[in-house]
Design a protein around this motif. Structure first.
Motif, PDB file in Angstrom:
ATOM      1  N   TRP A 166       0.869  -1.254  -0.105  1.00  0.00           N
ATOM      2  CA  TRP A 166       0.019  -0.093   0.038  1.00  0.00           C
ATOM      3  C   TRP A 166       0.756   1.148   0.152  1.00  0.00           C
ATOM      4  O   TRP A 166       1.869   1.281   0.492  1.00  0.00           O
ATOM      5  CB  TRP A 166      -0.998   0.147   1.110  1.00  0.00           C
ATOM      6  N   VAL A 167       0.172   2.367  -0.432  1.00  0.00           N
ATOM      7  CA  VAL A 167       0.708   3.746  -0.134  1.00  0.00           C
ATOM      8  C   VAL A 167      -0.765   4.544   0.596  1.00  0.00           C
ATOM      9  O   VAL A 167      -1.590   4.398  -0.255  1.00  0.00           O
ATOM     10  CB  VAL A 167       1.116   4.605  -1.356  1.00  0.00           C
ATOM     11  N   ILE A 168      -0.347   4.922   1.649  1.00  0.00           N
ATOM     12  CA  ILE A 168      -1.306   5.701   2.403  1.00  0.00           C
ATOM     13  C   ILE A 168      -0.846   7.419   2.636  1.00  0.00           C
ATOM     14  O   ILE A 168       0.406   7.463   3.080  1.00  0.00           O
ATOM     15  CB  ILE A 168      -1.642   5.167   3.648  1.00  0.00           C
ATOM     16  N   SER A 169      -1.667   8.229   2.138  1.00  0.00           N
ATOM     17  CA  SER A 169      -1.374   9.562   2.440  1.00  0.00           C
ATOM     18  C   SER A 169      -1.186  10.169   3.754  1.00  0.00           C
ATOM     19  O   SER A 169      -1.643   9.194   4.830  1.00  0.00           O
ATOM     20  CB  SER A 169      -2.304  10.492   1.698  1.00  0.00           C
ATOM     21  N   PRO A 170      -0.634  11.280   3.897  1.00  0.00           N
ATOM     22  CA  PRO A 170      -0.342  11.476   5.606  1.00  0.00           C
ATOM     23  C   PRO A 170      -1.632  11.986   6.088  1.00  0.00           C
ATOM     24  O   PRO A 170      -1.767  11.877   7.572  1.00  0.00           O
ATOM     25  CB  PRO A 170       0.527  13.011   5.395  1.00  0.00           C
ATOM     26  N   ASP A 171      -2.774  12.119   5.402  1.00  0.00           N
ATOM     27  CA  ASP A 171      -4.186  12.327   5.945  1.00  0.00           C
ATOM     28  C   ASP A 171      -4.966  11.029   5.975  1.00  0.00           C
ATOM     29  O   ASP A 171      -6.422  10.835   6.299  1.00  0.00           O
ATOM     30  CB  ASP A 171      -4.792  13.315   5.272  1.00  0.00           C
ATOM     31  N   GLY A 172      -4.314   9.737   5.695  1.00  0.00           N
ATOM     32  CA  GLY A 172      -5.270   8.585   5.825  1.00  0.00           C
ATOM     33  C   GLY A 172      -5.774   8.103   4.672  1.00  0.00           C
ATOM     34  O   GLY A 172      -6.553   7.052   4.682  1.00  0.00           O
ATOM     35  N   VAL A 173      -5.359   8.689   3.478  1.00  0.00           N
ATOM     36  CA  VAL A 173      -6.078   8.257   2.272  1.00  0.00           C
ATOM     37  C   VAL A 173      -5.330   6.967   1.456  1.00  0.00           C
ATOM     38  O   VAL A 173      -4.170   7.320   1.439  1.00  0.00           O
ATOM     39  CB  VAL A 173      -6.172   9.548   1.522  1.00  0.00           C
ATOM     40  N   LEU A 174      -6.041   6.147   1.331  1.00  0.00           N
ATOM     41  CA  LEU A 174      -5.354   4.652   0.474  1.00  0.00           C
ATOM     42  C   LEU A 174      -5.312   5.166  -0.837  1.00  0.00           C
ATOM     43  O   LEU A 174      -6.372   5.100  -1.572  1.00  0.00           O
ATOM     44  CB  LEU A 174      -6.113   3.608   0.596  1.00  0.00           C
ATOM     45  N   LEU A 175      -3.943   5.538  -1.300  1.00  0.00           N
ATOM     46  CA  LEU A 175      -3.635   6.026  -2.623  1.00  0.00           C
ATOM     47  C   LEU A 175      -3.488   4.899  -3.324  1.00  0.00           C
ATOM     48  O   LEU A 175      -3.543   4.824  -4.830  1.00  0.00           O
ATOM     49  CB  LEU A 175      -2.418   6.867  -2.636  1.00  0.00           C
ATOM     50  N   ALA A 176      -2.906   3.903  -3.044  1.00  0.00           N
ATOM     51  CA  ALA A 176      -2.699   2.545  -3.816  1.00  0.00           C
ATOM     52  C   ALA A 176      -2.706   1.466  -3.113  1.00  0.00           C
ATOM     53  O   ALA A 176      -2.197   1.455  -1.847  1.00  0.00           O
ATOM     54  CB  ALA A 176      -1.284   2.759  -4.566  1.00  0.00           C
ATOM     55  N   ARG A 177      -3.119   0.244  -3.556  1.00  0.00           N
ATOM     56  CA  ARG A 177      -3.125  -1.020  -3.164  1.00  0.00           C
ATOM     57  C   ARG A 177      -2.871  -1.992  -3.946  1.00  0.00           C
ATOM     58  O   ARG A 177      -3.710  -2.131  -4.944  1.00  0.00           O
ATOM     59  CB  ARG A 177      -4.446  -1.354  -2.170  1.00  0.00           C
ATOM     60  N   THR A 178      -1.821  -2.908  -3.757  1.00  0.00           N
ATOM     61  CA  THR A 178      -1.658  -3.802  -4.832  1.00  0.00           C
ATOM     62  C   THR A 178      -2.669  -5.037  -4.624  1.00  0.00           C
ATOM     63  O   THR A 178      -3.054  -5.482  -3.699  1.00  0.00           O
ATOM     64  CB  THR A 178      -0.091  -4.638  -4.718  1.00  0.00           C
ATOM     65  N   THR A 179      -2.766  -5.896  -5.830  1.00  0.00           N
ATOM     66  CA  THR A 179      -3.998  -6.840  -5.791  1.00  0.00           C
ATOM     67  C   THR A 179      -3.008  -8.062  -6.678  1.00  0.00           C
ATOM     68  O   THR A 179      -2.108  -7.648  -7.481  1.00  0.00           O
ATOM     69  CB  THR A 179      -5.074  -6.550  -6.362  1.00  0.00           C
ATOM     70  N   PRO A 180      -3.982  -9.375  -6.915  1.00  0.00           N
ATOM     71  CA  PRO A 180      -3.261 -10.185  -7.702  1.00  0.00           C
ATOM     72  C   PRO A 180      -3.259  -9.650  -9.075  1.00  0.00           C
ATOM     73  O   PRO A 180      -2.557 -10.100 -10.054  1.00  0.00           O
ATOM     74  CB  PRO A 180      -3.879 -11.460  -7.592  1.00  0.00           C
ATOM     75  N   GLU A 181      -4.143  -8.890  -9.355  1.00  0.00           N
ATOM     76  CA  GLU A 181      -4.416  -8.298 -10.699  1.00  0.00           C
ATOM     77  C   GLU A 181      -3.357  -7.232 -11.081  1.00  0.00           C
ATOM     78  O   GLU A 181      -2.896  -6.966 -12.273  1.00  0.00           O
ATOM     79  CB  GLU A 181      -5.802  -8.154 -11.045  1.00  0.00           C
ATOM     80  N   GLN A 182      -2.908  -6.408  -9.897  1.00  0.00           N
ATOM     81  CA  GLN A 182      -2.000  -5.230 -10.078  1.00  0.00           C
ATOM     82  C   GLN A 182      -0.913  -5.350  -9.086  1.00  0.00           C
ATOM     83  O   GLN A 182      -1.076  -4.698  -7.905  1.00  0.00           O
ATOM     84  CB  GLN A 182      -2.879  -3.998 -10.022  1.00  0.00           C
ATOM     85  N   PRO A 183      -0.058  -6.470  -9.160  1.00  0.00           N
ATOM     86  CA  PRO A 183       0.813  -6.399  -8.193  1.00  0.00           C
ATOM     87  C   PRO A 183       1.812  -5.591  -7.879  1.00  0.00           C
ATOM     88  O   PRO A 183       2.480  -5.569  -6.912  1.00  0.00           O
ATOM     89  CB  PRO A 183       1.331  -7.821  -8.609  1.00  0.00           C
ATOM     90  N   PHE A 184       1.715  -4.566  -8.601  1.00  0.00           N
ATOM     91  CA  PHE A 184       2.769  -3.379  -8.589  1.00  0.00           C
ATOM     92  C   PHE A 184       1.898  -2.195  -8.590  1.00  0.00           C
ATOM     93  O   PHE A 184       1.383  -2.005  -9.488  1.00  0.00           O
ATOM     94  CB  PHE A 184       3.935  -3.286  -9.429  1.00  0.00           C
TER      95      PHE A 184
END
Length: 321
Positions: A270-288
């Motif tokens: 994951w990438v989470i912003s300083p205010d707690g927003v989930l900006l990106a999350r990997t999945t089996p379909e999108q592992p990067f």
């Protein structure tokens, strides 16, 4: 700076090199002036000088398997992704590339040595990612002692040890305390190019006291967390990653191992912003996933709630008598 048109210099504007103070006119010679071509000129008011904004950093998180039949194509795909996305920072999972030796007892020195050797071999391939910096955690043996060591690698500086994992699980499926020793209790700030970061390796994301320490140190822009966590607990890990980001006012970045067949390791980098927003999350379909980490957003966030509440420079309201 004083501007003026000199009558003996027809057609030119002559600019005084020195300021004129109120009520005082200095004695000037021709060497104290320089000429510009004939106008007309329009003078604009001075604008406030703003410091240049730090450019965003391209950061990549991922989920990777360890079985060679799956790892080889996954690695090739990750390298293609990071080069296409022009990634500057790539975060790898905890103990990427090697078997999860900590799952079983007893501790086997031969398996440990094989894991260290395999990590050494993969270290020679990190340049294939094409990134300025690669971070992760790997097995090392130092002075006959076994550790889980966080690292940063760059083409210019090579391998740089950061800190060694201190908080170690010791339970079925996670016998880390049997496989390696406690490392560094301190959680300092590290720098990689323009990025200032802290390193909390997997279980150390739950060391909540470190977030206040990072805030007190100042300037920490990201918390990097290589993980090896189960699919069944993903929601808990996302929750603590969000706490890490919001409490420190920094980005939370994490990459995880994945084992889809057994379900032991559940991916979800994951990438989470300083205010707690989930900006990106990997999945089996999108592992990067690659995102622009806005370093200026960190500066802005750390001056807002809830960060300022814990700041030593907070202005206290007056006490009522």
């Amino acid at each position: 700076m004083q501007f003026g048109r000199m009558p003996h210099s027809a057609g030119n504007i002559r600019i005084n090199r020195f300021p004129l103070h109120s009520g005082h006119r200095p004695l000037l010679s021709d060497s104290d002036w320089f000429s510009l071509p004939a106008g007309p000129y329009r003078l604009h008011p001075l604008l406030p000088c703003c410091p240049p904004k730090d450019p965003p950093m391209r950061a990549t998180v991922c989920e990777l398997p360890h079985l060679p039949a799956l790892l080889d194509p996954a690695w090739a795909a990750l390298c293609a992704h990071t080069r296409a996305e022009r990634s500057e920072l790539v975060l790898l999972p905890e103990f990427a590339f090697i078997e999860p030796v900590w799952e079983t007892l007893p501790m086997d020195p031969a398996r440990w040595d094989a894991a260290v050797a395999l990590s050494d071999a993969w270290q020679q391939r990190l340049h294939e990612l094409g990134a300025d910096c690669v971070a992760g955690a790997r097995p090392v043996t130092v002075g006959g002692r076994r550790f889980n060591e966080g690292f940063a690698w760059s083409l210019q500086g090579g391998y740089v040890p950061l800190r060694r994992k201190f908080h170690l699980p010791d339970e079925p499926g996670g016998w880390e305390a049997h496989w390696f020793e406690r490392g560094d209790a301190a959680f300092p700030r590290f720098d990689a190019g323009p990025l200032a970061f802290g390193l909390n390796i997997c279980s150390e994301l739950w060391a909540l006291e470190t977030y206040g320490d990072y805030a007190a140190q100042g300037g920490v822009q990201a918390i990097l967390s290589p993980r090896a966590t189960a699919a069944a607990t993903t929601a808990k890990w996302l929750a603590v990653g969000t706490v890490a980001a919001v409490r420190t006012g920094a980005f939370s970045l994490s990459s995880n191992r994945v084992d889809a067949a057994a379900g032991t390791y559940g991916g979800a980098g994951w990438v989470i912003s300083p205010d707690g927003v989930l900006l990106a999350r990997t999945t089996p379909e999108q592992p990067f996933c690659t995102v622009d980490v806005d370093l200026q957003a960190v500066t802005d966030a750390q001056a807002t709630y809830p960060r300022y509440v814990f700041s030593a420079t907070q202005v206290q309201p007056p006490t009522q008598a």
